[in-house]
Design an enzyme around this catalytic site. Structure first.
Site, PDB file in Angstrom:
ATOM      1  CE  LYS A 121       0.759   1.960   3.282  1.00  0.00           C
ATOM      2  NZ  LYS A 121       2.040   2.522   3.825  1.00  0.00           N
ATOM      3  CE1 TYR A 207      -1.973  -0.180   7.307  1.00  0.00           C
ATOM      4  CE2 TYR A 207      -0.614   1.764   7.030  1.00  0.00           C
ATOM      5  CZ  TYR A 207      -0.767   0.407   6.969  1.00  0.00           C
ATOM      6  OH  TYR A 207       0.273  -0.387   6.555  1.00  0.00           O
TER       7      TYR A 207
HETATM    8  P1  NAD Z   1      12.374   1.619   1.901  1.00  0.00           P
HETATM    9  O1  NAD Z   1      12.869   2.891   1.355  1.00  0.00           O
HETATM   10  O2  NAD Z   1      12.918   1.151   3.211  1.00  0.00           O
HETATM   11  O3  NAD Z   1      12.603   0.425   0.855  1.00  0.00           O
HETATM   12  C1  NAD Z   1      12.320   0.564  -0.521  1.00  0.00           C
HETATM   13  C2  NAD Z   1      13.176  -0.399  -1.299  1.00  0.00           C
HETATM   14  O4  NAD Z   1      12.932  -0.214  -2.684  1.00  0.00           O
HETATM   15  C3  NAD Z   1      14.691  -0.187  -1.064  1.00  0.00           C
HETATM   16  O5  NAD Z   1      15.319  -1.426  -0.870  1.00  0.00           O
HETATM   17  C4  NAD Z   1      15.153   0.431  -2.366  1.00  0.00           C
HETATM   18  O6  NAD Z   1      16.496   0.098  -2.678  1.00  0.00           O
HETATM   19  C5  NAD Z   1      14.189  -0.189  -3.362  1.00  0.00           C
HETATM   20  N1  NAD Z   1      14.107   0.580  -4.602  1.00  0.00           N
HETATM   21  C6  NAD Z   1      13.982   0.022  -5.815  1.00  0.00           C
HETATM   22  N2  NAD Z   1      13.995   0.961  -6.749  1.00  0.00           N
HETATM   23  C7  NAD Z   1      14.116   2.150  -6.130  1.00  0.00           C
HETATM   24  C8  NAD Z   1      14.188   3.516  -6.585  1.00  0.00           C
HETATM   25  N3  NAD Z   1      14.136   3.809  -7.897  1.00  0.00           N
HETATM   26  N4  NAD Z   1      14.287   4.467  -5.675  1.00  0.00           N
HETATM   27  C9  NAD Z   1      14.330   4.194  -4.370  1.00  0.00           C
HETATM   28  N5  NAD Z   1      14.276   2.912  -3.874  1.00  0.00           N
HETATM   29  C10 NAD Z   1      14.176   1.911  -4.753  1.00  0.00           C
HETATM   30  O7  NAD Z   1      10.796   1.707   1.966  1.00  0.00           O
HETATM   31  P2  NAD Z   1       9.791   0.813   2.814  1.00  0.00           P
HETATM   32  O8  NAD Z   1       9.469   1.481   4.083  1.00  0.00           O
HETATM   33  O9  NAD Z   1      10.295  -0.582   2.851  1.00  0.00           O
HETATM   34  O10 NAD Z   1       8.475   0.920   1.909  1.00  0.00           O
HETATM   35  C11 NAD Z   1       8.331   0.163   0.713  1.00  0.00           C
HETATM   36  C12 NAD Z   1       6.841   0.028   0.388  1.00  0.00           C
HETATM   37  O11 NAD Z   1       6.208  -0.682   1.452  1.00  0.00           O
HETATM   38  C13 NAD Z   1       6.093   1.365   0.294  1.00  0.00           C
HETATM   39  O12 NAD Z   1       5.119   1.287  -0.709  1.00  0.00           O
HETATM   40  C14 NAD Z   1       5.430   1.516   1.650  1.00  0.00           C
HETATM   41  O13 NAD Z   1       4.246   2.289   1.624  1.00  0.00           O
HETATM   42  C15 NAD Z   1       5.136   0.074   2.002  1.00  0.00           C
HETATM   43  N6  NAD Z   1       5.083  -0.173   3.461  1.00  0.00           N
HETATM   44  C16 NAD Z   1       4.026  -0.835   3.953  1.00  0.00           C
HETATM   45  C17 NAD Z   1       3.925  -1.080   5.308  1.00  0.00           C
HETATM   46  C18 NAD Z   1       2.745  -1.840   5.859  1.00  0.00           C
HETATM   47  O14 NAD Z   1       2.566  -1.861   7.077  1.00  0.00           O
HETATM   48  N7  NAD Z   1       1.962  -2.484   5.017  1.00  0.00           N
HETATM   49  C19 NAD Z   1       4.922  -0.620   6.160  1.00  0.00           C
HETATM   50  C20 NAD Z   1       6.033   0.043   5.619  1.00  0.00           C
HETATM   51  C21 NAD Z   1       6.095   0.258   4.255  1.00  0.00           C
END
Ligand code: NAD
Length: 351
Positions: A121, A207
């Site tokens: 999401k 949420y």
């Molecule tokens: P994050 O920044 O920690 O991780 C993102 C990952 O994507 C990194 O490993 C990064 O290297 C990679 N990536 C690939 N291509 C990229 C680009 N062009 N630019 C930047 N990063 C790139 O983020 P996160 O917190 O893990 O969030 C990722 C997704 O998960 C988001 O959509 C976020 O909304 C979702 N999320 C959901 C929950 C939940 O409770 N459901 C919780 C946290 C995050």
């Protein structure tokens, strides 16, 4: 009639083979905070799926993941060779965990490679992109789940049930807010609107939006909204705080908020005959459900994400309906667009 080898196509064999599986293989795509901190550990608790592979653009992450989760070389992909995953029978599901604006391209590539998809999401950063994702999965005949872990959480499921059955009478007013304090660091969610699509509403307010829909069991008929920014040199192109109000049929009202400079995490429902809610409501654990001043008395031991991923694996294995569907993701995005439009124009948006 038994199918004998000379008449069965390789595709048919692959379907038969897939049906025999008891556990489906998941590949995590995008090894950031959520994939590493929540999803991989949750996949150690799942019964119907397991961590089979990874897709990453950062080769230096590979050895640690391989060692920690025993991932074979043949199940490791980067963004250039990702489409070759089509030939890998041990991967059934790709879980897209990238920044928001990259959900569409990877979901479409995964579906075209013949894989089922879980997409985090918010589903994407526009309803137009969400529709393209749904189309691609439908065309490829693959299932799509959005990572709405709380649609599978038992306290939140009580809100859904009590709305459906009017256990405490009609729902009248919902108060809900998911905020946290701290615009820190260089993460894309605070610095790059082209990747995030917006501020706290896209990230965490979604949420609260979700909660209004399942705690009423209905869809809104109008939205008004206001947004604020007090720290001008941060959050480029994004809101800092946003508040919105939703009218539902039958006189139900929701008062909602989301902010990066507040400490709020709740959903409370006032009904004709009582008050119930969850606070904290949206965290990964430690949720407290209350009804008319007493505890909901619900104990949970499994991680929310394990329950969510197992539910999806069972949907695939038994060909059943997805609870957190792409349609839900799309519908939320339509409301998010309306909230931003209402906050920008000051006008009420009616549906
Ligand atoms: P994050 O920044 O920690 O991780 C993102 C990952 O994507 C990194 O490993 C990064 O290297 C990679 N990536 C690939 N291509 C990229 C680009 N062009 N630019 C930047 N990063 C790139 O983020 P996160 O917190 O893990 O969030 C990722 C997704 O998960 C988001 O959509 C976020 O909304 C979702 N999320 C959901 C929950 C939940 O409770 N459901 C919780 C946290 C995050």
């Amino acid at each position: 009639m038994a199918i004998t080898a000379p008449f069965a196509t390789p595709h048919l064999f692959s379907i038969i083979h897939r049906k025999k599986k008891e556990k489906l293989g998941i590949a995590l795509l995008g090894l950031g905070g959520y994939a590493g901190g929540q999803l991989a550990p949750s996949l150690q608790q799942t019964e119907y799926c397991y961590l089979a592979g990874i897709v990453t653009g950062t080769p230096s992450k590979v050895p640690e993941w391989q060692e920690k989760y025993n991932i074979p070389d043949k199940n490791i992909y980067n963004y250039d060779n990702f489409d070759e995953i089509a030939d890998n029978d041990s991967i059934d599901i790709v879980y897209v965990v990238t920044p928001n604006a990259l959900h569409m391209p990877y979901t479409i590539r995964a579906a075209q490679a013949g894989k089922h998809v879980i997409c985090e999401k918010p589903m994407e950063i526009s309803s137009e992109n969400c529709r393209k994702m749904i189309d691609a999965c439908e065309k490829a005949n693959r299932k799509l789940q959005i990572g709405y872990r709380l649609r599978y959480e038992p306290r939140h499921q009580k809100l859904m049930k009590w709305a459906r059955e009017k256990t405490y009478g009609k729902v009248k007013v919902i108060d809900t807010d998911f905020s946290f304090y701290g615009v820190n660091g260089s993460n894309w969610r605070f610095t790059d609107a082209s990747l995030s699509g917006g501020g706290p509403l896209m990230d965490i307010g979604i949420y609260s939006l979700e909660a209004t829909r399942y705690a009423t069991g209905r869809e809104p008929i109008s939205i008004t909204a206001q947004k604020y920014k007090t720290i001008q040199d941060k959050l480029p192109g994004m809101e800092e705080s946003i508040f919105w109000q939703m009218e539902f049929p039958d006189g139900m009202i929701a008062n909602c908020g989301s902010s990066y400079v507040a400490r709020r995490n709740y959903v409370w429902v006032s009904t004709e005959n009582g008050r119930y809610g969850i606070e904290p409501a949206f965290s990964y654990g430690g949720l407290k459900g209350m009804v008319n001043g007493d505890s909901m008395n619900i104990e949970t031991s499994r991680k929310q994400q394990a329950v969510q991923m197992d539910a999806f694996a069972q949907n695939i294995l038994n060909d059943t309906e997805i609870i957190a569907s792409g349609q839900h993701g799309l519908q939320d995005m339509i409301y998010i667009e309306a909230i931003y439009e209402a906050a920008g124009s000051g006008k009420k948006i009616s549906f």
